[in-house]
Design a protein around this motif. Structure first.
Motif, PDB file in Angstrom:
ATOM      1  N   PHE A   1      -4.105   0.714   0.154  1.00  0.00           N
ATOM      2  CA  PHE A   1      -4.006   1.996   1.408  1.00  0.00           C
ATOM      3  C   PHE A   1      -5.270   2.099   2.586  1.00  0.00           C
ATOM      4  O   PHE A   1      -5.025   1.709   3.102  1.00  0.00           O
ATOM      5  N   HIS A   2      -6.135   3.070   1.284  1.00  0.00           N
ATOM      6  CA  HIS A   2      -7.181   3.023   1.726  1.00  0.00           C
ATOM      7  C   HIS A   2      -8.393   1.830   2.186  1.00  0.00           C
ATOM      8  O   HIS A   2      -9.475   2.247   2.695  1.00  0.00           O
ATOM      9  N   GLU A   3      -8.045   1.289   1.790  1.00  0.00           N
ATOM     10  CA  GLU A   3      -9.168  -0.062   1.847  1.00  0.00           C
ATOM     11  C   GLU A   3      -8.677  -1.174   3.150  1.00  0.00           C
ATOM     12  O   GLU A   3      -9.732  -2.046   3.108  1.00  0.00           O
ATOM     13  N   ASP A   4      -7.119  -0.950   3.433  1.00  0.00           N
ATOM     14  CA  ASP A   4      -6.754  -1.867   4.494  1.00  0.00           C
ATOM     15  C   ASP A   4      -6.704  -2.720   3.650  1.00  0.00           C
ATOM     16  O   ASP A   4      -6.593  -3.807   4.281  1.00  0.00           O
ATOM     17  N   ARG A   5      -6.024  -3.027   2.657  1.00  0.00           N
ATOM     18  CA  ARG A   5      -5.494  -4.976   1.889  1.00  0.00           C
ATOM     19  C   ARG A   5      -3.641  -4.455   1.881  1.00  0.00           C
ATOM     20  O   ARG A   5      -3.542  -4.054   2.236  1.00  0.00           O
ATOM     21  N   SER A   6      -3.670  -6.101   1.949  1.00  0.00           N
ATOM     22  CA  SER A   6      -2.659  -6.052   2.475  1.00  0.00           C
ATOM     23  C   SER A   6      -1.332  -6.022   1.260  1.00  0.00           C
ATOM     24  O   SER A   6      -0.431  -5.158   0.840  1.00  0.00           O
TER      25      SER A   6
ATOM     26  N   PRO B   1       1.302  -0.819  -0.338  1.00  0.00           N
ATOM     27  CA  PRO B   1       0.021  -0.433   0.156  1.00  0.00           C
ATOM     28  C   PRO B   1       1.015   0.389  -0.018  1.00  0.00           C
ATOM     29  O   PRO B   1       1.633   1.106   0.603  1.00  0.00           O
TER      30      PRO B   1
END
Length: 265
Positions: free
Chosen positions: A224-229, A171
């Motif tokens: 980054f904004h969706e909190d994905r790896s 991210p």
């Protein structure tokens, strides 16, 4: 420990359940000698979590598992051998212009391997996918995973044998590009162990260096904004030289894969 059976990465739920899909949801509970393949139930979560920890030292995303067991667009299949869970498979519908049934994660306990359980799980997943109105099923398998290759081949999958490298980016908070080419698709994916974002349509038609940067920057900002790896894409080795050098150096190389496909008749 490297898994004997695995296809691809573990990458979100792809939307809610349409009534059409829900009405077509098949019932599976077929016995093959002492082997029983069925759809996973909520109370299977703990044993699947233990299998993941014992075999891969990974943890189950329990909320994703709950979603998968209640949505016909995602599904988990469990293999019962003599009354015990011997393995499982997860698959999901990829809702692009030509939808496909993606087999993402398959794992058979070491003590239960050599019994055809992997092939049986794949066969049941294919039967389920045939009710979803898709043209094909697909999986990405590491080039050194001969056990998984044999299982998919026995189930009727074929491969073009083109080697593809998987590149992953972390991210990054940045100004998102708004001019991403229409041919590129971002596919948010949640699987049993991983939340990520797939980038598809990156190779054909060939993108300019500026367009490549716009795509990767937009994807990294999104996760980054969706909190994905992370976000990733497959690049055929024959196209690797067309990727911007700084994108290659900023990515993690996650290994080489073959793409396997099954065409429904």
């Amino acid at each position: 420990m490297s898994p004997q059976f695995t296809s691809l990465i573990r990458l979100r739920r792809l939307g809610g359940c349409s009534k059409k899909l829900r009405d077509k949801r098949p019932t599976l509970n077929k016995e093959r000698n002492m082997l029983d393949i069925r759809l996973a139930r909520p109370d299977d979560a703990q044993v699947i979590h233990l299998i993941l920890q014992e075999t891969w030292e990974e943890s189950l995303l329990f909320d994703v598992f709950t979603d998968h067991t209640s949505s016909p667009e995602h599904q988990v299949f469990v293999a019962m051998d003599s009354g015990e869970v011997a393995g499982f498979l997860s698959a999901f519908l990829v809702p692009i212009r030509v939808p496909r049934w993606e087999i993402d994660l398959i794992l058979v306990r070491p003590t239960s391997q050599g019994k055809g359980i992997g092939t049986s799980l794949i066969a049941e997943a294919l039967t389920y996918g045939s009710h979803l109105g898709v043209h094909c099923a697909a999986a990405s398998i590491r080039v050194d995973n001969s056990a998984s290759q044999r299982a998919f081949s026995k189930a009727g999958f074929v491969t073009e044998a083109q080697v593809r490298s998987l590149f992953l980016w972390d991210p990054l908070a940045c100004e998102s590009a708004t001019n991403v080419p229409e041919t590129v698709h971002f596919i948010p994916v949640d699987t049993l162990t991983y939340r990520g974002l797939w980038i598809e349509g990156f190779i054909e038609p060939r993108l300019s260096v500026k367009e490549q940067h716009n795509v990767v920057r937009a994807a990294r900002n999104s996760i980054f904004h969706e909190d994905r790896s992370n976000t990733g894409l497959f690049i055929p080795d024959s196209f690797k030289h067309t990727l911007a050098p700084d994108l290659l150096t900023s990515a993690a190389d996650f290994g080489q894969y073959h793409r396997w496909e099954y065409t429904y008749k």
